[in-house]
Enzyme design. Structure first.
Site, mmCIF file in Angstrom:
data_model
loop_
_atom_site.group_PDB
_atom_site.id
_atom_site.type_symbol
_atom_site.label_atom_id
_atom_site.label_comp_id
_atom_site.label_asym_id
_atom_site.label_seq_id
_atom_site.Cartn_x
_atom_site.Cartn_y
_atom_site.Cartn_z
ATOM 1 N N TYR A 130 0.864 -1.188 0.000
ATOM 2 C CA TYR A 130 0.000 0.000 0.000
ATOM 3 C C TYR A 130 0.897 1.232 0.000
ATOM 4 C CZ TYR A 130 -4.075 -2.960 1.095
ATOM 5 O OH TYR A 130 -5.081 -3.898 1.055
ATOM 6 N N GLU A 131 0.453 2.295 -0.651
ATOM 7 C CA GLU A 131 1.343 3.436 -0.873
ATOM 8 C C GLU A 131 1.726 4.167 0.404
ATOM 9 O OE1 GLU A 131 -0.929 5.692 -3.651
ATOM 10 O OE2 GLU A 131 -2.170 6.612 -2.122
ATOM 11 N N SER A 132 1.051 3.883 1.520
ATOM 12 C CA SER A 132 1.434 4.491 2.791
ATOM 13 C C SER A 132 2.776 3.954 3.275
ATOM 14 C CB SER A 132 0.355 4.235 3.835
ATOM 15 O OG SER A 132 0.052 2.851 3.895
#
Lengths: 258, 282
Positions: A51-53
């Site tokens: 996930y881009e987090s």
């Protein structure tokens, strides 16, 4: 004919099946997240979800509401900073499959998540591109999941948030982009793939009970059907059970209407 | 060197009208208490910068604190749009707001460049995307070694960075854990920084030699505000209040319900109300 699954469940299951155990997947919130975790909990236990987090190899037990829920970090192999995520992992070419969706899509799978209407004076200002512009060009291939409706599948998108197949043909190559781009568009009515040459989206399978007329009526351009267009295999019992349990756990965890 | 202040003093001393301010946090550790203090102190004409502006920027914009927002994804994560931002941008209420829009990769690179003292960032991006047409600060260079065309964006320019973290020790060293976003880069990029923390401890005891620690001499002011990231979360302390994010959609939809909520929960309150959310996770 009554069915024991919803169109949305069919969409999620079809998207999950497109993923393999070898994929390294850049996951977005919503339908993509459900599809990726369904794949992980059924046929692709070793799929890598990112996930881009910043969470690498995350194995959430409930679906996140936001891209940075604590669940993602707590179940990840490791969590890196956001600049590292975009520089080393995405731009570095380590992602095989990225998932995107949008408010509008055209026949070449270009997407708009920025505005409805003119950019400077929008009718509706949407959240914007986020990671999409670089996900669209840096991942090995792109899957798109969207609900099929005329206002979303349009002749001309209002803003080019992220590149699909541009104007068709070898558009991507001309822009110096070497990745495949969208290889599948999975909706609640059908599965589409770009034509090998023209790159125009073509329906390759209709979900059980869906007609060509329904798909044409929900598409803002004259949609093409592959010769011998088939039927998408219906979700099996295991897929439905795992998906429904995932949604039930998510709903309980998020305090109601997940 | 970091000084320990009350939140109101830290904001008073470091956030000025017209400043370029980044209140960072990638859905985690969002400095809500500090944002509320800025609203109470009625700062004006702020240039707000953040990759993922969510409810706190919606609140600042709706209360008339901002004149510009630089961002890459502006929404209520998993819920929908920011109604106050939309109202300001589309209808000019309570004032007009200018936008400078990027992709996440561009913003992340722009923070990284600023922390590194570079004038601009270079990356492989924006290919076939339309943002360069509407954002003239997005440009292109040709690689001097391979002739590949690459995108550039200017480094983020910040007067002040505001972040929330788990803890600080008495020398002002700050520890961040979990999803760390671009907070380290934002603090190192800014002229001044304000850090709110869950607790101030005698010994920081970073869990690993590679933990994310901001040395005290890189931080300007520290304020202890337990629960200060609510309704976002603090890893190891309390969970994200997803129900509040959903409730905000209704609260912020209309101007009067928004103003009533702000009056009741922000203007008439202080940072101490956040303590109710500060239960340390078992």
């Amino acid at each position: 004919m009554s069915q024991n699954f919803t169109p949305n469940e069919m969409m999620t299951v079809a998207a999950a099946r497109a993923l393999t155990n070898e994929d390294v997947c850049f996951v977005g919130i919503g339908a993509p997240s459900a599809a990726c975790n369904l794949a992980r909990q059924t046929h692709a236990p070793d799929i890598v979800l990112i996930y881009e987090s910043g969470t690498l190899e995350t194995r959430p037990n409930v679906l996140p509401l936001s891209i940075g829920d604590g669940e993602l970090c707590e179940t990840a192999l490791t969590t890196v900073s956001v600049p590292e995520m975009f520089r080393y992992w995405l731009q570095g070419g380590r992602i095989t499959t990225g998932f995107l969706g949008g408010a509008q899509i055209d026949r070449y799978a270009n997407l708009n998540t920025t505005v409805v209407g003119p950019y400077e004076k929008p009718n509706v200002r949407l959240p914007g591109g986020g990671g999409a512009p670089e996900i669209a060009t840096s991942c090995g291939q792109i899957f798109i999941t969207m609900a099929h409706a005329k206002r979303a599948f349009v002749e001309k998108i209002d803003f080019f948030t992220s590149l699909g197949h541009g104007q068709g043909g070898d558009s991507r190559k001309k822009l110096g982009v070497t990745t495949k781009g969208p290889t599948k568009v999975i909706t609640d009515l059908c599965v589409m793939e770009p034509d090998e040459k023209t790159k125009e989206l073509t329906v390759v399978s209709l979900h059980p009970g869906v007609t060509k007329e329904q798909v044409s009526a929900a598409t803002g351009w004259q949609i093409k059907f592959a010769p011998g267009v088939g039927e998408t295999p219906a979700p099996n019992e295991t897929e439905l059970k795992v998906l429904r349990e995932l949604h039930a756990r998510t709903k309980a965890a998020h305090g109601g209407n997940a | 060197m970091a000084t320990f202040l009350k939140l109101s003093e830290a904001v008073e001393a470091n956030v000025k009208d017209g400043d370029a301010v980044a209140m960072e946090g990638f859905t985690h550790l969002i400095p809500f208490a500090a944002g509320h203090e800025i609203i109470r102190q009625k700062r004006k004409r702020l240039s707000l910068i953040r990759m993922t502006p969510d409810l706190i920027y919606d609140q600042l914009i709706g209360m008339g604190c901002a004149e510009r927002m630089t961002f890459s994804w502006g929404g209520n994560p998993g819920v929908g749009s920011l109604h106050r931002f939309r109202d300001a941008y589309q209808n000019g209420w309570p004032n007009k707001i200018e936008i400078v829009e990027h992709s996440h990769a561009a913003m992340a690179n722009a923070y990284d460049a600023a922390a590194a003292g570079l004038p601009f960032a270079v990356f492989r991006g924006y290919r076939g995307a339309e943002l360069p047409r509407v954002n003239p600060s997005i440009k292109e260079v040709t690689c001097p070694y391979t002739s590949e065309k690459l995108a550039t964006v200017p480094a983020v320019k910040l007067d002040v960075a505001i972040i929330h973290a788990q803890k600080a020790d008495r020398k002002g060293n700050v520890l961040l854990e979990g999803i760390v976003g671009v907070q380290k880069e934002a603090v190192l990029a800014a002229k001044r920084s304000v850090v709110t923390v869950e607790e101030i401890v005698d010994e920081l005891n970073p869990p690993s030699p590679n933990s994310v620690v901001l040395p005290g001499w890189t931080v300007k002011a520290i304020a202890e505000v337990p629960g200060g990231a609510h309704p976002s979360y603090t890893h190891g302390y309390y969970k994200r209040d997803n129900a509040f994010y959903k409730a905000w959609d209704e609260i912020a939809r209309e101007r009067d319900t928004f103003l009533a909520w702000m009056e009741e929960n922000v203007m008439r309150k202080g940072p101490e109300v956040f303590a109710a959310h500060a239960k340390k996770a078992a």
